[in-house]
Design a protein around this motif. Structure first.
Motif, mmCIF file in Angstrom:
data_model
loop_
_atom_site.group_PDB
_atom_site.id
_atom_site.type_symbol
_atom_site.label_atom_id
_atom_site.label_comp_id
_atom_site.label_asym_id
_atom_site.label_seq_id
_atom_site.Cartn_x
_atom_site.Cartn_y
_atom_site.Cartn_z
ATOM 1 N N LEU A 198 11.983 40.150 0.740
ATOM 2 C CA LEU A 198 11.877 39.498 -0.569
ATOM 3 C C LEU A 198 10.668 40.030 -1.343
ATOM 4 O O LEU A 198 10.749 40.289 -2.542
ATOM 5 N N ARG A 199 9.548 40.210 -0.645
ATOM 6 C CA ARG A 199 8.331 40.661 -1.313
ATOM 7 C C ARG A 199 8.548 42.049 -1.926
ATOM 8 O O ARG A 199 8.177 42.303 -3.067
ATOM 9 N N LEU B 215 16.005 31.825 4.780
ATOM 10 C CA LEU B 215 15.066 31.961 3.665
ATOM 11 C C LEU B 215 15.440 30.938 2.604
ATOM 12 O O LEU B 215 16.604 30.832 2.210
ATOM 13 N N TYR C 161 10.888 22.767 4.296
ATOM 14 C CA TYR C 161 11.676 23.722 5.085
ATOM 15 C C TYR C 161 12.649 23.008 6.018
ATOM 16 O O TYR C 161 13.644 23.561 6.438
ATOM 17 N N PHE D 121 6.717 29.271 4.050
ATOM 18 C CA PHE D 121 6.065 30.584 3.920
ATOM 19 C C PHE D 121 5.588 31.067 5.288
ATOM 20 O O PHE D 121 5.010 30.310 6.051
ATOM 21 N N GLU E 261 11.064 37.259 4.342
ATOM 22 C CA GLU E 261 10.064 37.142 3.296
ATOM 23 C C GLU E 261 9.497 38.513 2.923
ATOM 24 O O GLU E 261 9.151 38.748 1.772
ATOM 25 N N ASP E 262 9.396 39.433 3.904
ATOM 26 C CA ASP E 262 8.874 40.775 3.616
ATOM 27 C C ASP E 262 9.864 41.554 2.756
ATOM 28 O O ASP E 262 9.471 42.286 1.855
ATOM 29 N N LEU F 37 5.374 36.459 -4.820
ATOM 30 C CA LEU F 37 5.731 35.281 -4.028
ATOM 31 C C LEU F 37 4.592 34.274 -4.053
ATOM 32 O O LEU F 37 3.432 34.638 -3.969
ATOM 33 N N LEU G 230 14.211 29.616 -1.089
ATOM 34 C CA LEU G 230 13.353 29.801 -2.257
ATOM 35 C C LEU G 230 13.451 28.595 -3.163
ATOM 36 O O LEU G 230 14.468 27.926 -3.206
ATOM 37 N N VAL H 175 8.251 30.356 -1.990
ATOM 38 C CA VAL H 175 8.901 30.494 -0.689
ATOM 39 C C VAL H 175 8.581 29.253 0.128
ATOM 40 O O VAL H 175 7.422 29.006 0.464
#
Ligand SMILES: [Zn+2]
Length: 570
Positions: free
Chosen positions: A445-446, A483, A467, A436, A442-443, A456, A485, A433
């Motif tokens: 995704l987790r 997001l 980023y 991060f 991200e949550d 992750l 990746l 990620v």
């Protein structure tokens, strides 16, 4: 609004339960439907798209070339084949992106220290350009001033310029943000300033030129250092020594500094030495809040002659309309830039920058995502947009143009999922990620990754500021959570160091070079896995009860809140 987060329960159950509660028994099969749709993403289809997009026939996909025509044609045909609707409300699959290209026809760079004059070779020793749309720029004997990292960051009580007037001067700037040592442990960086080892926007070259313009400098030259920049000199040389692009602007960019550029590290050292200064000593001094600009006692001259042309380029966009009449006016966005560096006819031998990994692989992923979403028996509640942007390699210009001229309201765009360079080396346990800790995406995704038995990995090199280096950044800048990746590093069935070695070898040998081509050892099964994650995360957001949010400490949080507040007032 609460963040989209939850227990790491299986994705299938979570989806089924949430929808079963939300919309009666017909939806109970939704989980299975999504699994079938996700399974339609395959390594073979990814490869098929990449073979076409990265073929020599597509000439490296430079904006305004035959490569653009072929690429835009291919994407449009693929979206039509999937029966996706035109993404532009005008009924087309494209959004016009007017660019201006400038090719330097004659460049000279020199400096004078005492009696001696030194010429710097372009582009081997110094790369300079002007973003002003004028045929010629002449700067003679402009005083050189070293401004350290050139950062003005009120939140850290940091101002490298102090009250020193640099108007009309040539400022020499260090890349990245100041690596301030931790007062309690000099071997570490101070987390309280510029996010410790992570790069903040203050570290990006784009920021350096923006602040230089604000301070009224005439020229801004960044000293290139491979580590802090995140890429070797060859990248600076390759990306900037040919035609330069920008979005067309009303003021013809006269508000920019006249000359922007980079100098190679060893040449910078020589320049400082010729002026009787010690580069390393000044660099150390720049780590302090009390640093003040240092006049070098030398003068710089530049001449840049440009050939200008207007280029009509295009973003390509398709949409899958949401199934919920109340929510279909809200959007989830996927982006992947279609452009690459084109062709350099001055090169002997291979002249085509095929950009197979960067970013034919990302565009292929975008097309596979579109296919998966189209396979769903019931479309997601919100509308999904598939946007392939132009001119990323020229400074995120296609994305910047969309963010400035959005086809759908940004306040109702929940998220941007950006794909720039997919994993080409096989399956991984993890997914990286970039940026991060930025947002609640991200949550989600987790949760999804955990259900798939994956995990992750935070950006291994936050100091490279990735980023801020691809298209989601233009959306983040205006507030839309993004997001981004990249390939994981823990390759299944491979030694521990395999991932790092592959990534480092790619950066050193192929990134932004003609050798970024499909390789014999490519294995896209990991890219397919990552695409399935992105599909499931986007699907959850598109069907979810709440908007994703920037996390506390994100530099984009205030902007989003302001945007949503304004939209709510309307
Ligand atoms: Zn890229």
């Amino acid at each position: 609004m609460k963040p989209l987060s939850g227990q790491p329960i299986s994705w299938f159950r979570a989806g089924t339960i949430a929808l079963a509660m939300a919309c009666a028994p017909v939806c109970v099969l939704w989980g299975a439907d999504a699994d079938v749709a996700a399974a339609s993403i395959t390594a073979d289809d990814l490869m098929r798209h990449i073979r076409t997009l990265a073929s020599d026939e597509f000439e490296g996909r430079a904006p305004g070339t035959k490569g653009e025509q072929l690429t835009v044609g291919y994407l449009t045909a693929e979206f039509q084949r999937l029966s996706l609707k035109p993404g532009n409300p005008d009924g087309t699959y494209v959004q016009a992106v007017p660019l201006v290209g400038a090719t330097a026809t004659d460049v000279s760079v020199s400096y004078r220290a005492g009696e001696s004059r030194t010429d710097l070779a372009f582009p081997g020793e110094a790369v300079v350009w002007t973003k002003r749309y004028v045929p010629e720029i002449n700067v003679s004997d402009s005083e050189l001033v070293f401004v350290g990292y050139g950062v003005v960051a009120p939140e850290y009580g940091w101002d490298d310029f102090k009250d020193v007037d640099v108007r009309g001067k040539t400022i020499v700037i260090l890349i990245n943000d100041p690596p301030v040592p931790d007062p309690n442990d000099p071997l570490k960086l101070d987390d309280k300033v510029f996010k410790g080892p992570a790069m903040t926007y203050y570290g990006r070259w784009t920021y350096k030129y923006e602040i230089a313009a604000k301070q009224g400098a005439t020229a801004a030259i960044i000293v290139h250092e491979t580590g802090p920049a995140g890429y070797p000199w060859a990248v600076v040389e390759g990306s900037n020594s040919r035609e330069n692009f920008d979005l067309q602007s009303a003021d013809r960019n006269m508000s920019r500094v006249a000359v922007e550029g980079w100098i190679a590290l060893d040449k910078a050292r020589q320049l400082f030495a010729a002026a009787g200064q010690d580069f390393d000593q000044l660099k150390r001094a720049a780590l302090g809040r009390d640093f003040k600009p240092v006049p070098l006692g030398a003068k710089a001259s530049f001449r840049i002659r440009n050939m200008l042309r207007e280029v009509a380029s295009q973003n390509v966009i398709a949409k899958l309309e949401g199934s919920d009449p109340k929510l279909r006016n809200e959007y989830v966005l996927y982006t992947a830039h279609w452009d690459h560096l084109g062709r350099n006819t001055a090169l002997a031998g291979d002249q085509i920058f095929n950009g197979a990994r960067d970013n034919a692989s990302g565009v292929a992923t975008l097309l596979e995502l579109a296919k998966a979403f189209r396979r769903l028996k019931t479309a997601p509640r919100r509308t999904i947009l598939f946007l392939s942007v132009t001119a990323e390699e020229k400074g995120l210009l296609g994305a910047k143009h969309y963010a400035a001229h959005p086809l759908y309201p940004l306040a109702r765009t929940l998220a941007d999922f950006n794909i720039d360079s997919a994993n080409t080396w096989g399956r991984t346990r993890d997914v990286s990620v970039i940026g991060f800790g930025q947002s609640t995406l991200e949550d989600v995704l987790r949760d999804v990754a955990t259900a798939r038995g994956r995990m992750l990995t935070p950006d291994a090199e936050p100091e490279k500021g990735r980023y801020y280096r691809s298209d989601h950044f233009e959306f983040a800048r205006v507030g839309v959570p993004g997001l981004y990746l990249q390939s994981g590093v823990q390759f299944i069935g491979k030694p521990q160091e395999f991932g790092r070695q592959k990534i480092d070898a790619y950066t050193a040998n192929d990134y932004h070079k003609v050798t970024d081509e499909i390789k014999a050892d490519w294995d896209l099964s990991g890219a397919a896995d990552d695409a399935r994650l992105l599909f499931e995360v986007g699907l959850r957001v598109a069907n979810g009860e709440s908007y994703p949010q920037w996390k506390a400490g994100s530099e984009f949080k205030a902007r989003r809140e302001e945007m949503l507040k304004k939209a709510g007032e309307k």
